[in-house]
Write a protein that holds these residues in place. Structure first.
Motif, mmCIF file in Angstrom:
data_model
loop_
_atom_site.group_PDB
_atom_site.id
_atom_site.type_symbol
_atom_site.label_atom_id
_atom_site.label_comp_id
_atom_site.label_asym_id
_atom_site.label_seq_id
_atom_site.Cartn_x
_atom_site.Cartn_y
_atom_site.Cartn_z
ATOM 1 N N TYR A 7 -25.684 -34.377 38.163
ATOM 2 C CA TYR A 7 -26.011 -33.285 39.073
ATOM 3 C C TYR A 7 -24.932 -33.133 40.140
ATOM 4 N N SER A 8 -24.961 -31.996 40.841
ATOM 5 C CA SER A 8 -24.033 -31.727 41.938
ATOM 6 C C SER A 8 -24.778 -31.810 43.256
ATOM 7 N N SER A 9 -24.120 -32.377 44.261
ATOM 8 C CA SER A 9 -24.670 -32.383 45.613
ATOM 9 C C SER A 9 -24.164 -31.134 46.346
ATOM 10 N N PRO A 10 -24.734 -30.801 47.495
ATOM 11 C CA PRO A 10 -24.325 -29.596 48.224
ATOM 12 C C PRO A 10 -22.826 -29.529 48.555
ATOM 13 N N ASP A 11 -22.157 -30.697 48.643
ATOM 14 C CA ASP A 11 -20.719 -30.695 48.946
ATOM 15 C C ASP A 11 -19.855 -30.459 47.703
ATOM 16 N N GLY A 12 -20.492 -30.223 46.535
ATOM 17 C CA GLY A 12 -19.758 -29.918 45.309
ATOM 18 C C GLY A 12 -19.394 -31.125 44.467
ATOM 19 N N GLU A 13 -19.629 -32.336 44.971
ATOM 20 C CA GLU A 13 -19.343 -33.546 44.191
ATOM 21 C C GLU A 13 -20.398 -33.707 43.104
ATOM 22 N N SER A 14 -20.000 -34.238 41.948
ATOM 23 C CA SER A 14 -20.963 -34.527 40.891
ATOM 24 C C SER A 14 -21.304 -36.009 40.919
ATOM 25 N N HIS A 15 -22.532 -36.310 40.529
ATOM 26 C CA HIS A 15 -23.057 -37.675 40.609
ATOM 27 C C HIS A 15 -23.872 -37.986 39.362
ATOM 28 N N ILE A 16 -24.095 -39.285 39.131
ATOM 29 C CA ILE A 16 -24.940 -39.746 38.032
ATOM 30 C C ILE A 16 -26.106 -40.511 38.622
ATOM 31 N N SER A 71 -25.518 -38.995 16.996
ATOM 32 C CA SER A 71 -24.646 -40.030 16.420
ATOM 33 C C SER A 71 -23.400 -40.140 17.290
ATOM 34 N N GLY A 72 -22.796 -41.309 17.275
ATOM 35 C CA GLY A 72 -21.621 -41.555 18.105
ATOM 36 C C GLY A 72 -22.017 -41.957 19.520
ATOM 37 N N ARG A 73 -21.018 -41.998 20.397
ATOM 38 C CA ARG A 73 -21.246 -42.341 21.803
ATOM 39 C C ARG A 73 -20.593 -41.280 22.667
ATOM 40 N N MET A 74 -21.138 -41.071 23.860
ATOM 41 C CA MET A 74 -20.588 -40.087 24.783
ATOM 42 C C MET A 74 -20.490 -40.730 26.154
ATOM 43 N N GLU A 75 -19.306 -40.611 26.747
ATOM 44 C CA GLU A 75 -19.088 -41.178 28.074
ATOM 45 C C GLU A 75 -18.923 -40.040 29.070
ATOM 46 N N PHE A 76 -19.632 -40.141 30.189
ATOM 47 C CA PHE A 76 -19.524 -39.160 31.254
ATOM 48 C C PHE A 76 -18.839 -39.788 32.455
ATOM 49 N N GLN A 77 -17.935 -39.040 33.066
ATOM 50 C CA GLN A 77 -17.338 -39.432 34.337
ATOM 51 C C GLN A 77 -17.555 -38.283 35.307
ATOM 52 N N VAL A 78 -18.087 -38.598 36.490
ATOM 53 C CA VAL A 78 -18.345 -37.575 37.490
ATOM 54 C C VAL A 78 -17.331 -37.678 38.625
ATOM 55 N N SER A 79 -17.309 -36.664 39.485
ATOM 56 C CA SER A 79 -16.258 -36.587 40.505
ATOM 57 C C SER A 79 -16.332 -37.695 41.547
ATOM 58 N N ASP A 80 -17.496 -38.357 41.703
ATOM 59 C CA ASP A 80 -17.555 -39.471 42.653
ATOM 60 C C ASP A 80 -17.024 -40.770 42.040
ATOM 61 N N GLY A 81 -16.542 -40.719 40.780
ATOM 62 C CA GLY A 81 -15.921 -41.870 40.125
ATOM 63 C C GLY A 81 -16.841 -42.652 39.199
ATOM 64 N N ASP A 82 -18.137 -42.413 39.256
ATOM 65 C CA ASP A 82 -19.088 -43.130 38.401
ATOM 66 C C ASP A 82 -18.872 -42.751 36.936
ATOM 67 N N GLU A 95 -26.972 -30.967 34.779
ATOM 68 C CA GLU A 95 -27.219 -29.760 35.550
ATOM 69 C C GLU A 95 -26.208 -29.563 36.682
ATOM 70 N N ASP A 96 -24.997 -30.069 36.484
ATOM 71 C CA ASP A 96 -23.946 -29.825 37.473
ATOM 72 C C ASP A 96 -23.233 -28.510 37.137
ATOM 73 N N THR A 97 -24.001 -27.421 37.142
ATOM 74 C CA THR A 97 -23.485 -26.105 36.754
ATOM 75 C C THR A 97 -22.542 -25.514 37.794
ATOM 76 N N GLU A 98 -22.507 -26.103 38.987
ATOM 77 C CA GLU A 98 -21.581 -25.688 40.042
ATOM 78 C C GLU A 98 -20.912 -26.936 40.598
ATOM 79 N N GLY A 99 -19.853 -26.743 41.363
ATOM 80 C CA GLY A 99 -19.154 -27.872 41.961
ATOM 81 C C GLY A 99 -18.026 -28.352 41.066
ATOM 82 N N LYS A 100 -17.628 -29.605 41.260
ATOM 83 C CA LYS A 100 -16.455 -30.155 40.569
ATOM 84 C C LYS A 100 -16.689 -30.458 39.097
ATOM 85 N N GLY A 101 -17.934 -30.662 38.682
ATOM 86 C CA GLY A 101 -18.226 -30.905 37.280
ATOM 87 C C GLY A 101 -18.030 -32.353 36.853
ATOM 88 N N HIS A 102 -17.889 -32.544 35.550
ATOM 89 C CA HIS A 102 -17.788 -33.877 34.960
ATOM 90 C C HIS A 102 -16.804 -33.852 33.796
#
Length: 123
Positions: A7-16, A71-82, A95-102
């Motif tokens: 998701y995105s926080s109000p400052d546009g950063e994405s988080h997990i 099938s397979g694996r998927m890795e997510f990286q968000v803008s806060d580094g997680d 649901e990070d449809t706005e902001g910096k994304g992932h």
């Protein structure tokens, strides 16, 4: 049932984080079962992606989706580094449809189901 939550926080950063899809104890056909509420869906899309070591740029989904790895694996990286990995059978609410994304990585290739969801499974 716990789901990964991007998701995105109000400052546009994405988080997990995590979001819970509550399930109630039930009996179906004589078997103990846990059942969640019924959530609305707007469409389902199946995507198969070839293996790639290419790092994609940050991006936003066009709409709120549940991603189920088939099938397979998927890795997510968000803008806060997680960074988090999901495996077959895992579910992510993206649901990070706005902001910096992932960034989404799939070094071994994967098949996923994207289910467009308007509401529900919110924190």
């Amino acid at each position: 049932m716990k789901c990964l939550h991007i998701y995105s926080s109000p400052d546009g950063e994405s988080h997990i984080g995590e979001v819970e899809a509550p399930q109630l104890e039930n009996i179906m056909f004589g078997i103990p079962t846990k059942i969640s509420s019924m959530y609305a869906a707007e469409g389902v899309q199946f995507i198969t992606v070839a293996p790639s070591d290419k790092d994609l740029d940050y991006h936003n989904p066009p709409t709120r989706v549940l991603c189920i790895v088939l099938s397979g694996r998927m890795e997510f990286q968000v803008s806060d580094g997680d960074v988090r990995m999901i495996n077959p059978g895992d579910v992510a609410l993206i649901e990070d449809t706005e902001g910096k994304g992932h960034i989404a990585r799939h070094p071994d290739g994967l098949t996923v189901a994207f289910i467009r969801v308007p509401m529900g499974l919110s924190t």
